[in-house]
Design a protein around this motif. Structure first.
Motif, PDB file in Angstrom:
ATOM      1  N   LYS A 174       9.992  50.911 -90.423  1.00 27.57           N
ATOM      2  CA  LYS A 174      10.416  50.770 -91.629  1.00 27.57           C
ATOM      3  C   LYS A 174       9.549  50.308 -92.767  1.00 27.57           C
ATOM      4  N   SER A 175       8.362  49.291 -92.373  1.00 29.17           N
ATOM      5  CA  SER A 175       7.319  49.169 -93.088  1.00 29.17           C
ATOM      6  C   SER A 175       6.162  50.169 -93.256  1.00 29.17           C
ATOM      7  N   MET A 197       7.480  52.405 -95.792  1.00 31.71           N
ATOM      8  CA  MET A 197       7.228  51.842 -97.237  1.00 31.71           C
ATOM      9  C   MET A 197       5.790  52.091 -97.423  1.00 31.71           C
ATOM     10  N   GLN A 198       4.745  51.865 -96.750  1.00 34.06           N
ATOM     11  CA  GLN A 198       3.375  52.034 -97.130  1.00 34.06           C
ATOM     12  C   GLN A 198       3.102  53.706 -97.260  1.00 34.06           C
ATOM     13  N   TYR A 237       4.666  42.982-101.284  1.00 30.20           N
ATOM     14  CA  TYR A 237       4.199  42.910 -99.920  1.00 30.20           C
ATOM     15  C   TYR A 237       4.815  41.568 -99.411  1.00 30.20           C
ATOM     16  N   GLN A 238       5.036  41.700 -97.855  1.00 30.35           N
ATOM     17  CA  GLN A 238       5.490  40.540 -96.886  1.00 30.35           C
ATOM     18  C   GLN A 238       4.278  39.658 -97.147  1.00 30.35           C
ATOM     19  N   ASP A 272       8.913  44.626 -99.564  1.00 26.17           N
ATOM     20  CA  ASP A 272       8.646  44.777 -97.965  1.00 26.17           C
ATOM     21  C   ASP A 272       8.744  43.391 -97.434  1.00 26.17           C
ATOM     22  N   GLU A 273       9.910  43.015 -96.586  1.00 22.05           N
ATOM     23  CA  GLU A 273      10.059  41.804 -95.879  1.00 22.05           C
ATOM     24  C   GLU A 273       9.580  40.647 -96.869  1.00 22.05           C
ATOM     25  N   VAL A 311      13.224  46.600 -97.536  1.00 26.00           N
ATOM     26  CA  VAL A 311      12.926  46.481 -96.131  1.00 26.00           C
ATOM     27  C   VAL A 311      13.197  45.071 -95.533  1.00 26.00           C
TER      28      VAL A 311
END
Length: 279
Positions: free
Chosen positions: A68-69, A72-73, A118-119, A199-200, A231
């Motif tokens: 999933k990440s 996203m990237q 971003y996470q 993302d997270e 995500v």
């Protein structure tokens, strides 16, 4: 539900490694999860297709390593896709596969059409710039050159994410994790993007801080009508935010549907396991 997708993604593939006779053919791949034991190639994303509609929050859920990440990237051009297509419903990009565009056009999309949180805030912020400086950097990249306007926009954005204005000249390296995420959200929203990637964003935050960040995201979406892709490995986050949900496992989509439907009547054994672990 909605007339036309804002973002249409078709057969996105991302692999790390060149592949071999055992794994190169998609119809006869012999993998352990998404890893080829013969040559070590990782198939991080395998034929990912989805639509994102105007004003929608789309949740992407799955365990660590589900892809999933990486997906996203690829969407935000931090990674090059191996193959696939994505189309943005925008007059300036009509019919153009954004994955195949020049680096200059991709930069334009990142600066004007997309926002990313971003996470790890280190990837989204310059920790030794002031909070205002971080937002101004994004505004300048999107073509803004008026200093007073940029400062006013920065103040309004920082206020909207509950950063005290007396701290706006401070560097994010001195902020708590929750505050860093809120500055990242402000920076991502500064160019009024139609699409925001998250993302997270609550991973590693205390529960009370997580709740504040999620409330903030929900309020922003309600007020601005922005479309979001969220995500998370945490189904509770997806339940709170997402209208529709995609479940990923080993680089592939295994289930998708309305979030309530996924939570109340999961079809795939892995999704059932996820939902029951939440109860």
């Amino acid at each position: 539900m909605f007339e036309e997708a804002l973002l249409h993604v078709c057969n996105l593939n991302k692999q790390f490694g060149s592949g071999c006779s055992q794994c190169s053919n998609p119809s006869s791949r012999m993998l352990e999860k998404n890893y080829c034991p013969a040559c070590g190639t990782v198939y991080a994303c395998q034929d990912i297709s989805f639509d994102l509609f105007p004003g929608e929050i789309l949740g992407i859920v799955g365990e660590s390593g589900s892809g999933k990440s990486t997906m996203m990237q690829c969407m935000y051009f931090d990674e090059e896709v191996t193959s696939g297509e994505a189309f943005i419903n925008d007059t300036t990009l009509e019919g153009e596969n954004v994955f195949a565009l020049s680096s200059q056009k991709k930069r334009y999309i990142r600066n004007n059409k997309y926002g990313m949180v971003y996470q790890n805030p280190v990837h989204g912020l310059k920790m030794n710039f002031s909070s205002v400086g971080n937002i101004a950097e994004k505004l300048i990249a999107a073509g803004n050159r008026h200093v007073a306007d940029m400062e006013q926009t920065s103040r309004e954005l920082l206020e909207s994410v509950h950063i005290p204005l007396f701290r706006m000249k401070e560097e994010p390296q001195y902020f708590s994790g929750g505050m860093q995420q809120r500055v990242q959200i402000a920076k991502a929203l500064s160019n009024n993007p139609p699409v925001l990637f998250l993302d997270e964003v609550t991973t590693g935050l205390d529960l009370s801080v997580q709740a504040n960040v999620l409330d903030l995201i929900k309020n922003i979406q309600r007020e601005s009508g922005i479309s979001m892709i969220v995500v998370s490995h945490d189904l509770a986050v997806i339940r709170m935010l997402a209208d529709r949900t995609i479940v990923m496992l080993n680089g592939s989509i295994i289930e998708e549907g309305l979030t309530d439907q996924i939570l109340e009547d999961p079809q795939h054994a892995y999704t059932q396991q996820l939902v029951y672990s939440l109860l």
